[in-house]
Design a protein around this motif. Structure first.
Motif: not given
Length: 353
Positions: A54-57, A64-68, A202-204
């Motif tokens: 997941w990438i957290q933005i 704001p949200r997470f992308f899988h 890349l995670s956040k």
């Protein structure tokens, strides 16, 4: 040779963390095979879990949200041939010597990166009008010399560069999923900048309303022109115009006759327009033949020159590249305390017998 293929190897600079050079003198393809891609790490490799798919933005965004991982793979993608060069490439050549990993010429590799434009992803969350920079955090972390706490590898980009359509979140290299040692599952790819900007694992992603001041932004990857003062410092960003003589190798012994001199040249500003060679220590210059990859704005150029040598002796061979912005490799490098951006005229010496 019993029909066996001779293969090159990476050159180890350190094991903990792992830093290894590409066998750049022996690579003739536009796409560096992943096993020959150089490795640059500040910390040990991260231990990945499902969380890292997941990438957290967050930060100065409307949603704001997470992308899988699977969601990002389902978005419109693009592929780019992009070289990545460590900012410390060729550091060993600085005089006076500087501290740091003593890279020779192999901290550069190039390949095909496939991913999603960061701009497209950010449009999904909406940037606040207060947004100024975007911070990227990798999953790798550890203790930086002089610090007592663990920190992640973290860097920022100004909005203009982050929102360029060719700044991508990559998930493939040379049409295969990223390798673990080169950033799997996600890696930021920032064309034209030194590779410290292309954050691995890349995670956040955090959008901020001021200037980011993390240690890998304001301490490392900064040009310090003075040995004992921080005066006139400025950040490492765009690749300098540069070249490498791949063949013949420095200190080779050659026969009288005809030899092909070949190498690569690259820049972070425009494209390579000229590659010149000198056989008299820079007094006169001859033009090499350039070969650029069609429809790839960021790829390095290969070059070659047929050299006919009729006398025995020792010969110095210099190469210098020029780009479309008018930048040319200088005779002497811009010395800086941490040894970044070396791009003086490339030199080898050969002996003809």
């Amino acid at each position: 040779m019993n029909g066996k293929q001779i293969i090159p190897f990476l050159t180890t600079k350190s094991l903990h963390p792992e830093n290894q050079e590409s066998p750049i003198n022996f690579l003739n393809e536009w796409q560096t095979p992943i096993k020959y891609f150089y490795r640059r790490n500040h910390f040990t490799y991260p231990f990945l879990t499902q969380h890292h798919f997941w990438i957290q933005i967050s930060g100065q965004v409307h949603q704001p949200r997470f992308f899988h991982y699977n969601e990002i793979l389902s978005m419109p993608s693009k592929s780019l041939i992009v070289p990545l060069e460590c900012a410390g490439n060729k550091r060993v050549n600085f005089i006076p010597k500087v501290y740091g990993e003593q890279w020779e010429e192999g901290a550069i590799s190039q390949g095909k990166w496939t991913g999603v434009s960061l701009k497209d992803i950010l449009e999904n969350v909406g940037l606040s009008q207060n947004a100024q920079e975007i911070v990227f955090e990798g999953a790798d972390f550890g203790k930086k010399p002089g610090m007592h706490e663990n920190i992640p590898f973290e860097r920022s980009l100004p909005l203009e560069k982050a929102l360029h359509p060719d700044t991508i979140i990559a998930y493939k290299y040379n049409d295969k999923p990223l390798s673990f040692k080169h950033g799997y599952p996600f890696r930021l790819i920032v064309p034209n900048w030194y590779a410290m900007a292309s954050v691995k694992w890349l995670s956040k992603i955090k959008v901020i309303d001021d200037a980011y001041k993390g240690p890998f932004q304001t301490d490392d990857y900064v040009y310090y022109p003075h040995e004992d003062s921080d005066r006139d410092k400025f950040p490492v960003t765009i690749l300098n115009v540069n070249s490498i003589i791949q063949q013949p190798i420095h200190l080779s012994i050659l026969n009288i006759g005809i030899h092909e001199i070949k190498g690569i040249a690259w820049t972070g500003n425009g494209s390579i327009t000229e590659l010149q060679l000198s056989f008299d220590k820079g007094e006169t210059w001859k033009y090499a033949t350039l070969n650029s990859l069609l429809n790839q704005d960021y790829a390095w150029s290969s070059w070659s020159y047929i050299w006919k040598v009729e006398k025995k002796g020792e010969y110095a061979i210099y190469s210098r590249a020029k780009d479309s912005s008018g930048r040319i490799q200088p005779q002497t490098p811009f010395w800086n305390r941490k040894g970044y951006g070396y791009n003086a005229v490339s030199k080898i010496t050969v002996k003809v017998e």
